[in-house]
Design an enzyme around this catalytic site. Structure first.
Site, short mmCIF file in Angstrom:
data_model
loop_
_atom_site.label_atom_id
_atom_site.label_comp_id
_atom_site.label_asym_id
_atom_site.label_seq_id
_atom_site.Cartn_x
_atom_site.Cartn_y
_atom_site.Cartn_z
N ARG A 62 136.61 -30.70 -7.89
CA ARG A 62 135.68 -29.96 -7.06
C ARG A 62 134.32 -30.67 -6.91
O ARG A 62 133.84 -30.88 -5.79
CB ARG A 62 135.43 -28.55 -7.64
CG ARG A 62 136.56 -27.58 -7.42
CD ARG A 62 136.68 -26.64 -8.59
NE ARG A 62 137.27 -27.37 -9.68
CZ ARG A 62 138.59 -27.40 -9.93
NH1 ARG A 62 139.39 -26.64 -9.23
NH2 ARG A 62 139.08 -28.15 -10.89
N THR A 63 133.71 -31.03 -8.03
CA THR A 63 132.34 -31.53 -7.97
C THR A 63 132.26 -32.87 -7.25
O THR A 63 131.44 -33.06 -6.34
CB THR A 63 131.77 -31.65 -9.39
OG1 THR A 63 132.03 -30.45 -10.10
CG2 THR A 63 130.28 -31.91 -9.37
N LYS A 90 134.22 -52.96 -19.93
CA LYS A 90 134.09 -54.32 -20.50
C LYS A 90 132.92 -54.39 -21.48
O LYS A 90 132.49 -55.48 -21.85
CB LYS A 90 133.85 -55.33 -19.37
CG LYS A 90 134.96 -55.37 -18.34
CD LYS A 90 134.58 -56.37 -17.24
CE LYS A 90 135.37 -56.13 -15.98
NZ LYS A 90 134.74 -56.78 -14.82
N ARG A 112 128.42 -37.80 -13.69
CA ARG A 112 129.11 -36.91 -14.63
C ARG A 112 129.48 -37.76 -15.85
O ARG A 112 130.01 -38.86 -15.70
CB ARG A 112 130.36 -36.30 -14.02
CG ARG A 112 131.20 -35.60 -15.09
CD ARG A 112 132.32 -34.80 -14.52
NE ARG A 112 131.82 -33.57 -13.91
CZ ARG A 112 132.61 -32.56 -13.54
NH1 ARG A 112 133.91 -32.64 -13.71
NH2 ARG A 112 132.10 -31.48 -12.99
N HIS A 141 125.49 -28.04 -16.02
CA HIS A 141 126.15 -28.39 -14.75
C HIS A 141 125.37 -27.64 -13.67
O HIS A 141 125.82 -26.62 -13.14
CB HIS A 141 127.61 -27.94 -14.82
CG HIS A 141 128.48 -28.45 -13.71
ND1 HIS A 141 128.01 -29.12 -12.60
CD2 HIS A 141 129.84 -28.39 -13.56
CE1 HIS A 141 129.03 -29.44 -11.82
NE2 HIS A 141 130.14 -29.01 -12.37
#
Ligand code: CP
Length: 311
Positions: A62-63, A90, A112, A141
């Site tokens: 969704r986000t 890496k 995120r 959030h």
């Protein structure tokens, strides 16, 4: 009537940073942008030439997609980087990754990350780009909190005086933290409940009432929100079994008899059907779960616009 309030923020890390007037302006702006998504040609030139980077180190449906759709509907150029495709695999640090992204002059970095505080760390290191926290560990959030405010306001009008019940894994839920901050700022009262191992008493400091029994949180509620058990964040099993969780804390018809008859049913997604919510409740007439997703695009359009200096 149009708001006279100016939005002075460049970044969005926590809803605690926004005033009531800021929250109101984001909600009003989102409402005005919402109709763009209902047009046959879903595009306006507002952010033409702007560059938005989605930097997602955790899975998201969704986000991530709604930020991308929001940016594209406003004609910004969007680019996506996931954990597996970034050079952090890496050994590059998160800060170095972001400094390298900034060297390419993006206007917005949306991040995120599984670590609480990651978005704030990035904000402290960028020089020009805006930063949006799209979920940092168990912290916050904020764009989800805003779309939840918008969805309730759309259905119930004024948020002041409403009773919001949030049931589930409060401790690990960044959504719960942003929702508690947002709803209480707007004058609603929030009661939370879940297994004792998943409801820290510190949430009282955010303004929530802690209830040992979900029945106490849900009684007379205008809104009942279910949260997912976040198995990916649990080091130890904090509940004996999902079946037991569903029996005592799952949102079902019997529990909802205690709420107001027109109580909205919400869930930030993803849903574990039959665990935190019965399927017939998730799909029932009072459910606004998919409205939350629709409003997510409008809220993210508003955030891109306001944080990049829209007037
Ligand atoms: N509500 C929410 O954050 O969903 P995603 O994890 O799919 O983005």
């Amino acid at each position: 009537m149009e708001s006279e309030h100016l939005f002075k923020h460049k970044h969005l890390i926590s809803l605690a940073d926004l005033s009531v007037a800021d929250l109101d302006l984001v909600l009003q702006t989102a409402m005005s942008f919402k109709e763009i998504s209902a047009r046959s040609i879903k595009k306006v030139p507002t952010l033409r030439g702007r560059t938005v980077i989605n930097l997602f180190f955790e899975p998201s449906t969704r986000t991530r997609l709604s930020f991308e759709i929001a940016a594209k509907r406003m004609s910004a150029d969007t680019f996506n980087i996931s954990a597996s495709s970034s050079s952090t695999t890496k050994g590059e640090t998160l800060v170095d990754t972001v400094l390298n992204l900034e060297a390419m002059n993006p206007d917005m970095i949306i991040i995120r990350h599984s670590s609480s505080g990651a978005a704030n760390l990035i904000k402290r290191h960028v020089k020009n780009a805006s930063v949006i926290n799209a979920g940092d560990g168990t912290h916050e959030h904020p764009s989800q909190g805003l779309l939840d405010l918008m969805t309730v306001r759309e259905h119930k009008g004024d948020l002041a005086g409403l009773k919001i019940a949030i049931i589930g894994d409060i401790a690990h839920s960044r959504v719960a933290h942003s929702d508690i901050i947002g709803f209480t700022k707007m004058g609603a009262s929030v009661a939370v409940s879940g297994p004792a191992t998943m409801v820290p008493t510190e949430v009282e400091q955010l303004g929530a009432r802690v209830c040992l029994r979900p029945q106490d949180a849900v009684t007379d509620a205008d809104v009942v929100m279910a949260l997912r058990i976040q198995r990916e964040r649990l080091m130890d099993p904090l509940i004996p079994s999902l079946r037991e969780y569903a029996t005592f804390f799952g949102i079902n018809k019997k529990l909802l008899k205690l709420a107001k008859p027109d109580a909205l049913i919400m869930h930030p997604g993803p849903i574990n059907r039959g665990v935190e919510i019965d399927p017939d409740i998730a799909d029932g007439p009072n459910s606004v779960i998919l409205d939350q997703v629709t409003n997510g695009v409008a809220i993210r359009m508003a955030l891109l616009y306001l944080l990049m200096g829209g007037e």
